[in-house]
Motif scaffolding. Structure first.
Motif, PDB file in Angstrom:
ATOM      1  N   ALA A  71     -41.995   8.546  31.399  1.00 46.70           N
ATOM      2  CA  ALA A  71     -42.370   8.904  32.770  1.00 46.70           C
ATOM      3  C   ALA A  71     -43.050  10.271  32.807  1.00 46.70           C
ATOM      4  N   LEU A  72     -42.548  11.205  32.024  1.00 40.78           N
ATOM      5  CA  LEU A  72     -43.140  12.551  31.981  1.00 40.78           C
ATOM      6  C   LEU A  72     -44.515  12.537  31.317  1.00 40.78           C
ATOM      7  N   ASN A  73     -44.717  11.613  30.399  1.00 42.74           N
ATOM      8  CA  ASN A  73     -46.023  11.495  29.749  1.00 42.74           C
ATOM      9  C   ASN A  73     -47.118  11.124  30.744  1.00 42.74           C
ATOM     10  N   GLU A  74     -46.727  10.498  31.852  1.00 43.61           N
ATOM     11  CA  GLU A  74     -47.694  10.067  32.853  1.00 43.61           C
ATOM     12  C   GLU A  74     -48.077  11.182  33.820  1.00 43.61           C
ATOM     13  N   VAL A  75     -47.370  12.300  33.767  1.00 46.01           N
ATOM     14  CA  VAL A  75     -47.692  13.423  34.654  1.00 46.01           C
ATOM     15  C   VAL A  75     -49.014  14.041  34.217  1.00 46.01           C
ATOM     16  N   SER A  76     -49.885  14.288  35.170  1.00 53.40           N
ATOM     17  CA  SER A  76     -51.202  14.832  34.875  1.00 53.40           C
ATOM     18  C   SER A  76     -51.102  16.195  34.186  1.00 53.40           C
ATOM     19  N   SER A  77     -51.794  16.336  33.069  1.00 58.99           N
ATOM     20  CA  SER A  77     -51.801  17.621  32.364  1.00 58.99           C
ATOM     21  C   SER A  77     -52.468  18.707  33.201  1.00 58.99           C
ATOM     22  N   GLY A  78     -53.349  18.308  34.118  1.00 60.78           N
ATOM     23  CA  GLY A  78     -54.003  19.273  34.989  1.00 60.78           C
ATOM     24  C   GLY A  78     -53.024  20.000  35.890  1.00 60.78           C
ATOM     25  N   LEU A  79     -52.006  19.270  36.367  1.00 61.61           N
ATOM     26  CA  LEU A  79     -50.984  19.893  37.204  1.00 61.61           C
ATOM     27  C   LEU A  79     -50.199  20.934  36.411  1.00 61.61           C
ATOM     28  N   VAL A  80     -49.881  20.587  35.183  1.00 60.47           N
ATOM     29  CA  VAL A  80     -49.135  21.515  34.327  1.00 60.47           C
ATOM     30  C   VAL A  80     -49.973  22.753  34.037  1.00 60.47           C
ATOM     31  N   GLU A  81     -51.240  22.556  33.723  1.00 58.22           N
ATOM     32  CA  GLU A  81     -52.126  23.682  33.434  1.00 58.22           C
ATOM     33  C   GLU A  81     -52.311  24.566  34.662  1.00 58.22           C
ATOM     34  N   ALA A  82     -52.365  23.943  35.838  1.00 58.94           N
ATOM     35  CA  ALA A  82     -52.501  24.731  37.074  1.00 58.94           C
ATOM     36  C   ALA A  82     -51.263  25.590  37.299  1.00 58.94           C
ATOM     37  N   ALA A  83     -50.091  25.013  37.034  1.00 58.26           N
ATOM     38  CA  ALA A  83     -48.847  25.769  37.191  1.00 58.26           C
ATOM     39  C   ALA A  83     -48.787  26.918  36.191  1.00 58.26           C
ATOM     40  N   GLN A  84     -49.222  26.664  34.981  1.00 53.91           N
ATOM     41  CA  GLN A  84     -49.237  27.718  33.959  1.00 53.91           C
ATOM     42  C   GLN A  84     -50.187  28.848  34.354  1.00 53.91           C
ATOM     43  N   SER A  85     -51.332  28.498  34.912  1.00 50.92           N
ATOM     44  CA  SER A  85     -52.318  29.518  35.294  1.00 50.92           C
ATOM     45  C   SER A  85     -51.800  30.402  36.422  1.00 50.92           C
ATOM     46  N   MET A  86     -50.843  29.879  37.206  1.00 53.33           N
ATOM     47  CA  MET A  86     -50.248  30.663  38.283  1.00 53.33           C
ATOM     48  C   MET A  86     -49.022  31.438  37.821  1.00 53.33           C
TER      49      MET A  86
END
Length: 217
Positions: free
Chosen positions: A111-126
């Protein structure tokens, strides 16, 4: 069926529900964090740990590969240590939970593999920490998939709990074996199977509605 048989059926249903609910809670509480750990330690993820990921994967795969009936017998000493006995509904929860934890872990990882990597990268950038990314981005986004996986787990636990009846685990499986099979009572056997099917249908229906609710939300 006699009145006594209906009483036995009711008691057996309650025992099955007890086994499924408790083992399901234990497997969710331990399996989901394990699945998160499997995901975030993969190469390219936020807490990449290749060796740890491989070791966890080996343990999870090894546990999943053991047939449930063999697992129940193999861990009798552990069951006796935890539950104080190796027979009965409480004792059956130990192998049920142990068998379903790696199952839930793989479902959570998927289920976690389906999470968009873009969302994770956006959170990291913040500037979000790994814990914040997991709790506020990954898990909320993966929730519908987790619900679907946990529904499948509960359905599987119903069938496993029926197998537990073969070694004195109680529940509907025990009722079907002792009163339906060993005493050649076809009516009890058919009613037991019908109740198991109905229970699975109710769990599946409730899970699908809950999943649809969160997908819409």
């Amino acid at each position: 069926m006699s009145a006594d048989a209906w009483v036995l059926l009711g008691e057996s249903l309650l025992e099955t529900l007890y086994m499924v609910i408790v083992s399901g809670l234990v497997s969710a509480l331990l399996g989901i964090p394990l699945g998160v750990l499997l995901h975030v330690t993969r190469p390219g993820q936020i807490l990449e740990r290749k060796v740890l990921n491989q070791l966890l994967g080996i343990v999870v795969n090894a546990t999943r590969s053991v047939p449930f009936i063999i697992l129940m017998v193999a861990i009798i000493p552990l069951t006796r240590l935890i539950a104080g006995t190796s027979i009965g509904t409480t004792a059956a929860i130990v192998p049920l939970a142990l068998a379903s934890i790696p199952f839930v872990a793989r479902i959570a990882e998927g289920a976690l593999n389906e999470v968009s990597s873009g969302l994770v990268e956006a959170a990291q950038s913040m500037g979000a920490t790994p814990l914040q990314i997991i709790s506020r981005v990954m898990l909320p986004e993966a929730l519908p998939g987790l619900i679907n996986g946990l529904t499948l787990t509960l359905v599987t636990l119903v069938s496993y709990s029926a197998m537990a009846g073969a070694i004195g685990g109680g529940g509907l499986g025990d009722l079907g074996i002792r009163y339906g099979y060993q005493r050649f009572d076809g009516v009890i056997m058919l009613v037991t199977v019908a109740v198991l099917i109905l229970l699975v249908q109710l769990i599946q229906s409730a899970g699908e509605k809950l999943q649809a609710h969160f997908e819409h939300k």
